[in-house]
Enzyme design. Sequence first.
Site, mmCIF file in Angstrom:
data_model
loop_
_atom_site.group_PDB
_atom_site.id
_atom_site.type_symbol
_atom_site.label_atom_id
_atom_site.label_comp_id
_atom_site.label_asym_id
_atom_site.label_seq_id
_atom_site.Cartn_x
_atom_site.Cartn_y
_atom_site.Cartn_z
ATOM 1 N N ASN A 84 127.472 77.919 8.724
ATOM 2 C CA ASN A 84 127.310 76.544 9.218
ATOM 3 C C ASN A 84 126.616 75.610 8.220
ATOM 4 O O ASN A 84 126.939 74.431 8.148
ATOM 5 C CB ASN A 84 126.601 76.532 10.579
ATOM 6 C CG ASN A 84 125.199 77.070 10.511
ATOM 7 O OD1 ASN A 84 124.924 78.015 9.796
ATOM 8 N ND2 ASN A 84 124.299 76.451 11.240
ATOM 9 N N GLU A 114 116.987 85.580 11.546
ATOM 10 C CA GLU A 114 117.070 84.202 12.064
ATOM 11 C C GLU A 114 118.375 84.126 12.833
ATOM 12 O O GLU A 114 119.447 84.105 12.248
ATOM 13 C CB GLU A 114 117.071 83.188 10.906
ATOM 14 C CG GLU A 114 115.858 83.229 10.003
ATOM 15 C CD GLU A 114 114.589 82.717 10.688
ATOM 16 O OE1 GLU A 114 114.682 82.154 11.795
ATOM 17 O OE2 GLU A 114 113.504 82.926 10.122
ATOM 18 N N CYS A 138 122.104 75.786 14.348
ATOM 19 C CA CYS A 138 121.370 76.627 15.305
ATOM 20 C C CYS A 138 120.317 75.828 16.057
ATOM 21 O O CYS A 138 119.880 76.221 17.138
ATOM 22 C CB CYS A 138 120.728 77.794 14.581
ATOM 23 S SG CYS A 138 119.672 77.262 13.219
ATOM 24 N N GLU A 179 110.163 82.291 8.272
ATOM 25 C CA GLU A 179 110.486 81.975 6.886
ATOM 26 C C GLU A 179 109.929 80.604 6.565
ATOM 27 O O GLU A 179 109.598 79.837 7.466
ATOM 28 C CB GLU A 179 111.999 82.003 6.669
ATOM 29 C CG GLU A 179 112.606 83.379 6.899
ATOM 30 C CD GLU A 179 114.081 83.456 6.562
ATOM 31 O OE1 GLU A 179 114.767 82.436 6.657
ATOM 32 O OE2 GLU A 179 114.535 84.554 6.200
HETATM 33 P P1 NAD Z 1 127.647 85.963 12.119
HETATM 34 O O1 NAD Z 1 126.567 86.765 12.736
HETATM 35 O O2 NAD Z 1 129.029 86.188 12.599
HETATM 36 O O3 NAD Z 1 127.698 86.189 10.534
HETATM 37 C C1 NAD Z 1 126.565 85.932 9.719
HETATM 38 C C2 NAD Z 1 126.682 86.754 8.444
HETATM 39 O O4 NAD Z 1 126.587 88.135 8.772
HETATM 40 C C3 NAD Z 1 128.014 86.586 7.711
HETATM 41 O O5 NAD Z 1 127.787 86.579 6.321
HETATM 42 C C4 NAD Z 1 128.766 87.832 8.120
HETATM 43 O O6 NAD Z 1 129.756 88.213 7.187
HETATM 44 C C5 NAD Z 1 127.652 88.846 8.184
HETATM 45 N N1 NAD Z 1 127.912 90.040 8.996
HETATM 46 C C6 NAD Z 1 128.703 90.159 10.090
HETATM 47 N N2 NAD Z 1 128.685 91.444 10.548
HETATM 48 C C7 NAD Z 1 127.848 92.129 9.741
HETATM 49 C C8 NAD Z 1 127.397 93.481 9.695
HETATM 50 N N3 NAD Z 1 127.818 94.394 10.570
HETATM 51 N N4 NAD Z 1 126.530 93.844 8.739
HETATM 52 C C9 NAD Z 1 126.075 92.932 7.852
HETATM 53 N N5 NAD Z 1 126.470 91.640 7.815
HETATM 54 C C10 NAD Z 1 127.342 91.243 8.768
HETATM 55 O O7 NAD Z 1 127.200 84.454 12.285
HETATM 56 P P2 NAD Z 1 128.048 83.157 11.911
HETATM 57 O O8 NAD Z 1 129.133 82.995 12.929
HETATM 58 O O9 NAD Z 1 128.396 83.176 10.473
HETATM 59 O O10 NAD Z 1 126.940 82.016 12.103
HETATM 60 C C11 NAD Z 1 126.684 81.380 13.305
HETATM 61 C C12 NAD Z 1 125.439 81.938 13.948
HETATM 62 O O11 NAD Z 1 124.331 81.845 13.059
HETATM 63 C C13 NAD Z 1 125.018 81.181 15.202
HETATM 64 O O12 NAD Z 1 124.656 82.084 16.215
HETATM 65 C C14 NAD Z 1 123.812 80.370 14.733
HETATM 66 O O13 NAD Z 1 122.908 80.030 15.755
HETATM 67 C C15 NAD Z 1 123.205 81.318 13.753
HETATM 68 N N6 NAD Z 1 122.316 80.600 12.853
HETATM 69 C C16 NAD Z 1 120.977 80.785 12.977
HETATM 70 C C17 NAD Z 1 120.105 80.085 12.161
HETATM 71 C C18 NAD Z 1 118.623 80.269 12.265
HETATM 72 O O14 NAD Z 1 117.919 79.858 11.358
HETATM 73 N N7 NAD Z 1 118.095 80.856 13.320
HETATM 74 C C19 NAD Z 1 120.617 79.193 11.200
HETATM 75 C C20 NAD Z 1 121.995 79.039 11.110
HETATM 76 C C21 NAD Z 1 122.834 79.759 11.927
#
Ligand code: NAD
Length: 453
Positions: A123, A221, A255, A434
């Site tokens: 995002n 996060e 998020c 963080e």
């Molecule tokens: P996601 O969990 O699908 O993917 C995030 C990352 O994890 C990607 O690089 C993905 O390839 C990797 N990944 C997926 N499965 C994995 C595994 N089994 N092992 C290791 N890595 C793996 O999330 P997304 O759809 O890319 O992002 C959206 C989400 O991120 C939303 O829920 C949003 O709230 C959250 N987010 C949180 C913050 C925060 O600071 N709290 C900031 C931005 C986004």
Amino acid sequence: MLKLSNFIGGEFVSLQENYIDSYDPSIGKVYAQIPDSSEHEINLAVEAAQRAFHTWSKTPCSTRAQIMYRIADILESKLDEFALAESRDQGKTLEFAKNADIPRSIYNFRSPLGVAGLISPWNLPLYLLTWKIAPCIAAGCTCVAKPSEFTSMTAYMLCDIFKQAGLPEGVVNMVFGIGPKAGQALVSHPKVPLISFTGGTVTGKKLYETCAPLFKKVSLELGGKNANVIFEDCDFEKAVDTSIRAAFSNQGEICLCGSRIFVQKSIYEKFLESFVAKARQLVVGDPRDPKTKVGALISEQHMEKVLGYIELAKQEGGVIECGGKRKQLDGEFSDGYFVEPTVITNISPSCRVAQEEIFGPVVTVHPFETEEEAIDLANDNQYGLSCSVWSENGKRVRRVAESIKVGYVWINCWMVRDLRVPFGGVKQSGIGREGGEYSMNFFTEMKSICMAN
Ligand code: NAD
């Protein structure tokens, strides 16, 4: 078509086969290909990072800082190029990329006391990746980073800047690919003791399960479903305008977006009327057009998920006050993944649409009567990332801010951030903090050495 390569040991390394299509979400078409890396590439990258660690961790802080400043300067000189690439890769408006993503990425390298990590979401692609890389290398660690498979472009472009800035080979290695393959291989690698992850809560749980038996240090996060609590004694115009930004910035794909809006009953109708009128005015379309306020969602699959929640809201008896469907554009954008800003009312705060993270331009609005009720409603959620509170009564905002169980509270504002203050969530929104010294704590370990005199 542009084919990305991994960046390992200071070199761009191509894969022989296995590439993943990367889409421009605003036109719904493939425009680049990224490596579908596997355990093999992760192993090579970890070896390169291990080799580099010996020298980098002993390099004086001043030298590390010099290189990081050089990275920031080169990135700044290419701000327009990076903003355009981020907008094309992610679907976000060019304006947002120019004003938020890329400047914050530059700032991350100029404030070594920032956040750090290895696995990032789609995002805020470059911003969240650099928010992890900068403190990691400032602390003397080396890393293997895996950006989201949906948005790899600016991470790839950044590797070139690492070379230009003279970052020693192997200090940052970038491996592209999908989560369950490249991501999982990285997380489970026995020689990677630190995992910093930003992404969804479901993925976070899986990752934590992998790390626990290996006793890795983990920062998570995760997702959010943030309350925006508006009392009758607020600065009304400011509350409405900021709530619009909090709801629909970056297509609601932040998020920290305020997607559960609670409004005191005495001003509920007035607020709703004004909020809906402003939501209708938001221009949805070409992300590169300066008039556009809402760009394309990241993928067709994600768009379907968002639209699915709108259908669910209707089944749950919700009233769609505005939006509610895919925005069909003409010409080159006719296959783009656009969704109209959507406001839903008449729905219980406990139903799925008001409880689960939608991560799109969709909000629910609910009335409340008392301060206690507002606090209960805000807390009635599995997530605990952030919230906003609107009132001109200082004692009230303090009481409410202290009672809402989240990691980050905004009073009469949203997204006001100094990137050095601790950032992170409670409950299902994650573990750890963080930012600033909190990132440095994560990338370093304390040791007590007692000497006999
Ligand atoms: P996601 O969990 O699908 O993917 C995030 C990352 O994890 C990607 O690089 C993905 O390839 C990797 N990944 C997926 N499965 C994995 C595994 N089994 N092992 C290791 N890595 C793996 O999330 P997304 O759809 O890319 O992002 C959206 C989400 O991120 C939303 O829920 C949003 O709230 C959250 N987010 C949180 C913050 C925060 O600071 N709290 C900031 C931005 C986004």
